[in-house]
Design a protein around this motif. Structure first.
Motif, PDB file in Angstrom:
ATOM      1  N   HIS A 401       0.594  -1.426  -0.021  1.00  0.00           N
ATOM      2  CA  HIS A 401       0.100   0.081  -0.053  1.00  0.00           C
ATOM      3  C   HIS A 401       0.683   1.336   0.428  1.00  0.00           C
ATOM      4  O   HIS A 401       1.836   1.367   1.130  1.00  0.00           O
ATOM      5  CB  HIS A 401      -1.076   0.129   1.237  1.00  0.00           C
ATOM      6  CG  HIS A 401      -1.888  -0.924   1.517  1.00  0.00           C
ATOM      7  ND1 HIS A 401      -3.063  -1.276   0.706  1.00  0.00           N
ATOM      8  CD2 HIS A 401      -1.700  -1.970   1.843  1.00  0.00           C
ATOM      9  CE1 HIS A 401      -3.825  -2.228   0.705  1.00  0.00           C
ATOM     10  NE2 HIS A 401      -3.331  -2.771   1.680  1.00  0.00           N
ATOM     11  N   PRO A 402       0.653   2.799  -0.884  1.00  0.00           N
ATOM     12  CA  PRO A 402       1.515   3.365  -0.960  1.00  0.00           C
ATOM     13  C   PRO A 402       1.182   4.153   0.592  1.00  0.00           C
ATOM     14  O   PRO A 402       2.016   5.066   1.200  1.00  0.00           O
ATOM     15  CB  PRO A 402       0.551   4.461  -2.336  1.00  0.00           C
ATOM     16  CG  PRO A 402      -0.665   3.863  -2.128  1.00  0.00           C
ATOM     17  CD  PRO A 402      -0.645   2.169  -1.814  1.00  0.00           C
ATOM     18  N   PHE A 403      -0.054   4.067   0.915  1.00  0.00           N
ATOM     19  CA  PHE A 403      -0.300   5.184   1.964  1.00  0.00           C
ATOM     20  C   PHE A 403      -0.497   3.707   2.784  1.00  0.00           C
ATOM     21  O   PHE A 403      -1.658   2.720   3.041  1.00  0.00           O
ATOM     22  CB  PHE A 403      -1.598   5.982   2.227  1.00  0.00           C
ATOM     23  CG  PHE A 403      -1.188   6.916   0.899  1.00  0.00           C
ATOM     24  CD1 PHE A 403      -0.306   7.803   1.251  1.00  0.00           C
ATOM     25  CD2 PHE A 403      -1.538   6.943  -0.570  1.00  0.00           C
ATOM     26  CE1 PHE A 403       0.571   8.806  -0.211  1.00  0.00           C
ATOM     27  CE2 PHE A 403      -1.199   8.314  -0.940  1.00  0.00           C
ATOM     28  CZ  PHE A 403      -0.392   8.828  -1.396  1.00  0.00           C
ATOM     29  N   ASN A 404      -0.198   4.586   4.485  1.00  0.00           N
ATOM     30  CA  ASN A 404      -1.328   3.714   5.877  1.00  0.00           C
ATOM     31  C   ASN A 404      -2.890   3.917   6.582  1.00  0.00           C
ATOM     32  O   ASN A 404      -3.125   5.385   4.659  1.00  0.00           O
ATOM     33  CB  ASN A 404      -0.955   4.102   6.867  1.00  0.00           C
ATOM     34  CG  ASN A 404      -1.233   5.261   7.484  1.00  0.00           C
ATOM     35  OD1 ASN A 404      -0.824   6.110   6.659  1.00  0.00           O
ATOM     36  ND2 ASN A 404      -0.697   5.643   8.988  1.00  0.00           N
ATOM     37  N   PRO A 405      -3.811   3.691   6.728  1.00  0.00           N
ATOM     38  CA  PRO A 405      -5.012   4.200   6.831  1.00  0.00           C
ATOM     39  C   PRO A 405      -5.037   5.338   7.623  1.00  0.00           C
ATOM     40  O   PRO A 405      -4.949   5.424   7.873  1.00  0.00           O
ATOM     41  CB  PRO A 405      -5.467   2.787   7.243  1.00  0.00           C
ATOM     42  CG  PRO A 405      -4.465   1.241   6.805  1.00  0.00           C
ATOM     43  CD  PRO A 405      -3.182   2.069   6.781  1.00  0.00           C
ATOM     44  N   PRO A 406      -5.955   6.172   6.844  1.00  0.00           N
ATOM     45  CA  PRO A 406      -5.890   7.696   6.865  1.00  0.00           C
ATOM     46  C   PRO A 406      -6.198   7.326   9.391  1.00  0.00           C
ATOM     47  O   PRO A 406      -7.710   6.503   9.034  1.00  0.00           O
ATOM     48  CB  PRO A 406      -7.396   8.839   6.682  1.00  0.00           C
ATOM     49  CG  PRO A 406      -7.355   6.897   5.373  1.00  0.00           C
ATOM     50  CD  PRO A 406      -7.212   6.166   5.603  1.00  0.00           C
ATOM     51  N   HIS A 407      -5.714   8.419   9.146  1.00  0.00           N
ATOM     52  CA  HIS A 407      -6.154   9.067  11.367  1.00  0.00           C
ATOM     53  C   HIS A 407      -6.404  10.497  10.870  1.00  0.00           C
ATOM     54  O   HIS A 407      -6.190  11.221  10.239  1.00  0.00           O
ATOM     55  CB  HIS A 407      -5.130   8.711  11.678  1.00  0.00           C
ATOM     56  CG  HIS A 407      -3.646   8.055  11.678  1.00  0.00           C
ATOM     57  ND1 HIS A 407      -4.342   7.213  13.424  1.00  0.00           N
ATOM     58  CD2 HIS A 407      -3.297   6.844  11.319  1.00  0.00           C
ATOM     59  CE1 HIS A 407      -3.006   5.935  13.325  1.00  0.00           C
ATOM     60  NE2 HIS A 407      -2.951   5.856  12.184  1.00  0.00           N
ATOM     61  N   VAL A 408      -7.519  10.284  11.152  1.00  0.00           N
ATOM     62  CA  VAL A 408      -8.881  11.360  11.817  1.00  0.00           C
ATOM     63  C   VAL A 408      -8.513  12.435  12.586  1.00  0.00           C
ATOM     64  O   VAL A 408      -8.774  12.156  13.985  1.00  0.00           O
ATOM     65  CB  VAL A 408     -10.243  11.179  11.588  1.00  0.00           C
ATOM     66  CG1 VAL A 408     -11.313  12.559  11.488  1.00  0.00           C
ATOM     67  CG2 VAL A 408     -10.598  10.426  10.234  1.00  0.00           C
ATOM     68  N   ALA A 409      -8.542  13.412  12.191  1.00  0.00           N
ATOM     69  CA  ALA A 409      -7.776  14.777  14.139  1.00  0.00           C
ATOM     70  C   ALA A 409      -9.352  14.726  14.430  1.00  0.00           C
ATOM     71  O   ALA A 409     -10.104  15.182  13.970  1.00  0.00           O
ATOM     72  CB  ALA A 409      -7.408  15.920  13.624  1.00  0.00           C
ATOM     73  N   ILE A 410      -9.344  14.385  15.407  1.00  0.00           N
ATOM     74  CA  ILE A 410     -11.022  14.630  16.446  1.00  0.00           C
ATOM     75  C   ILE A 410     -10.685  16.354  16.911  1.00  0.00           C
ATOM     76  O   ILE A 410     -11.605  16.392  17.995  1.00  0.00           O
ATOM     77  CB  ILE A 410     -10.645  13.753  17.713  1.00  0.00           C
ATOM     78  CG1 ILE A 410      -9.264  14.031  18.942  1.00  0.00           C
ATOM     79  CG2 ILE A 410     -11.258  12.240  16.665  1.00  0.00           C
ATOM     80  CD1 ILE A 410      -9.970  13.313  20.027  1.00  0.00           C
ATOM     81  N   SER A 411      -8.968  17.320  16.896  1.00  0.00           N
ATOM     82  CA  SER A 411      -9.194  18.515  17.167  1.00  0.00           C
ATOM     83  C   SER A 411      -8.169  18.861  16.177  1.00  0.00           C
ATOM     84  O   SER A 411      -7.270  17.880  15.907  1.00  0.00           O
ATOM     85  CB  SER A 411      -9.196  18.442  18.813  1.00  0.00           C
ATOM     86  OG  SER A 411      -8.436  17.792  19.193  1.00  0.00           O
TER      87      SER A 411
END
Length: 543
Positions: A401-411
């Protein structure tokens, strides 16, 4: 009656005028002061407020969406931007969402260590919603659902006790691997991609469902995949490719249903395949455990991962997991098992057959540590330092995979001095980390020795400093490092120990060309294989 004189009236009027004028002047001065203070505050704030990471100019509303749609595959466009802008952090705006790409180990550690608590969420996505049956498995869920499923996965499915219990099943598949290649190597070239992918598929089905085939294969197959197994592995890899794709509806949710990318129809077809193959097994197993609960019979010992999922109970003695949770976690485990081991071993063999010195070092290590009188076992892995260095190098240069799964900022948070706004998607570039010239000398050269500095027999495949990504890190990191290492290394070691690999006749070398649309080899790896051990070691009934 007293009347004021004209002089007095003029004096009073002058006093009033002066008072009004003074009041106006005071008000003007007051507002000017306030305005000046506000301007200074704004100026100071603008100085202190971090800026977004660098990125291309955006359009109103759509941001960079028009560029994303015109540049396929998207991951290659993003990496071109990183190179062109000479940056290790890049900000794109897709609709209202800021997508932040990180290509520096130092920044990656900030993401997954310093800011781990802020970046634990996952984005909404049509693909992940579909394949996790409504965000119900460990990979796709968030909040309390993620904590629940993560606890089940880490403490029940991937516990040391369960890994030890499943050892016999993994050994069976390693034996099948050697036998299968042996039975096909005299027919010309061996399709290494076919072999590695189906080994991973077989072992995943064996661990999850307790069976390597969905139905009994014909004898002519020599234990190889049948029609259902072929369809299953094709569906798993297609799902993997599209789960990491950038879909327009992920950033404009109102467009779900229009299927602008053509992904939704494809996903529905894949789910039908998984449902046809998985559901009968899951339903039968749930009915079995339901009958055990109803009759109060003594519970049998769990035999595989599916048994674990359907046998778990809550405090009231009811099933802990719903049908959708069992389906979602089952599919999640299967998807997570097949990609990295098969891809890393295929690339490693391709690189090594072009570099005979590396191949010789790996085979010599096997001959010294294991010998030729028996097949390599999982207990040998800890001592196969050079083989682990080869796999680390394959993970570094050639991630699936070119990227890891996205992390979403909660703030809102800060990475490398840049503002990461709330709801941003932060992705680590596996290419940017593993091929970073600031970190790695001659980064495109396959050189396992670079991992041997101060190495001991305790070398691991994981990379805690995030100079490349193998199993991830942080709270969302892969909890199956031990199992993933065993599967990858047994696949690699058995192929190297059991066979001498060479370039097919008529070719000077293996072309190490990536696919245009992915990071896989552009063509499946075809090589010649010759047995190098005593013939009885290739027979399944030798035990």
């Amino acid at each position: 009656m007293f009347f004021p004189s004209t002089a007095n009236m003029r004096e009073q009027n002058n006093t009033i005028i002066v008072s009004i004028a003074m009041t106006i002047l005071l008000l003007v001065a007051f507002f000017c002061r306030i305005k000046k203070q506000a301007a200074m505050a704004a100026k100071n704030k603008s100085k202190k407020q971090p800026k977004l990471p660098p990125g291309p100019a955006t359009m109103p509303v759509s941001g960079n969406m028009h560029q994303m749609m015109m540049n396929k595959p998207v991951f290659r466009w993003i990496h071109r931007l990183l190179d062109e802008m000479d940056t290790e952090i890049l900000c794109l705006r897709l609709g209202r969402v800021h997508v932040i790409t990180v290509a520096s180990p130092e920044m990656a550690r900030e993401v997954l260590r310093k800011n781990d608590a802020v970046l634990t969420s996952r984005p909404a996505s049509f693909a992940w919603r579909a394949f996790s049956f409504g965000y119900k498995n460990t990979i796709g869920s968030t909040g309390d659902q993620w904590k629940k499923m993560r606890r089940v996965l880490a403490s029940e499915i991937l516990s040391p006790a369960m890994e030890c219990r499943m050892l016999g099943r993994r050994d069976e598949e390693a034996d099948h691997l050697v036998n299968y290649v042996y039975s096909h190597c005299n027919n010309g070239t061996v399709d290494v991609r076919h072999v590695t992918r189906h080994f991973c598929g077989n072992i995943a089905r064996k661990l999850v469902f307790g069976r390597r085939h969905f139905s009994t294969p014909p004898q002519a197959n020599s234990g190889g995949p049948g029609h259902d197994e072929e369809a299953h592995i094709d569906a798993l890899f297609t799902a993997l490719d599209y789960l990491s794709a950038f879909s327009v509806s992920d950033y404009f949710p109102a467009l779900v249903g229009l299927d602008l990318d053509g992904h939704e129809e494809l996903f529905n077809g894949l789910l039908n395949t998984f449902g046809r193959l998985h559901d009968p097994i899951i339903m039968e197993r749930m009915q079995e455990w339901r009958a055990l609960r109803r009759n109060g019979d003594e519970r049998r010992e769990v035999a595989d991962f599916l048994d674990v999922l359907v046998s778990l109970e809550d405090a009231q003695g009811n099933p802990l997991l719903s049908l959708d949770e069992v389906k979602a976690e089952t599919l999640g485990i299967l998807i997570a098992t097949v990609d990295n081991p098969s891809n890393a071993v295929e690339w490693a063999l391709a690189e090594m057959v072009n570099n005979p010195n590396v191949m010789k070092k790996a085979v010599d290590e096997l001959d010294v540590i294991v010998g030729k009188e028996r097949l390599v076992e999982e207990s040998d892995i800890q001592n196969l330092t050079y083989l682990k260095a080869c796999i680390r190098e394959a993970f570094r240069i050639h991630p699936y995979h070119p990227f890891n799964p996205p992390h979403v900022a909660i703030s809102d948070t800060i990475i490398a001095g840049y503002l990461i706004p709330k709801d941003s998607h932060v992705i680590l570039s596996r290419i940017g980390l593993g091929r970073n010239p600031r970190v790695w000398v001659n980064p495109l050269e396959f050189r396992p020795e670079r991992h041997l500095n101060n190495a001991t027999s305790t070398m691991v495949l994981a990379e805690p400093e995030l100079r490349f990504v193998s199993f991830g890190a942080g709270r969302r990191g892969c909890p199956a490092v031990s199992l993933g290492t065993s599967i990858t290394m047994m696949l690699f070691a058995r192929l190297l120990q059991g066979f001498t690999w060479s370039i097919p006749p008529g070719a000077d070398k293996i072309e190490l060309q990536e696919s245009v649309s992915s990071l896989q080899l552009s063509k499946p790896l075809l090589m010649q294989a010759k047995p190098r051990l005593l013939l009885h070691l290739y027979e399944l009934d030798r035990l």
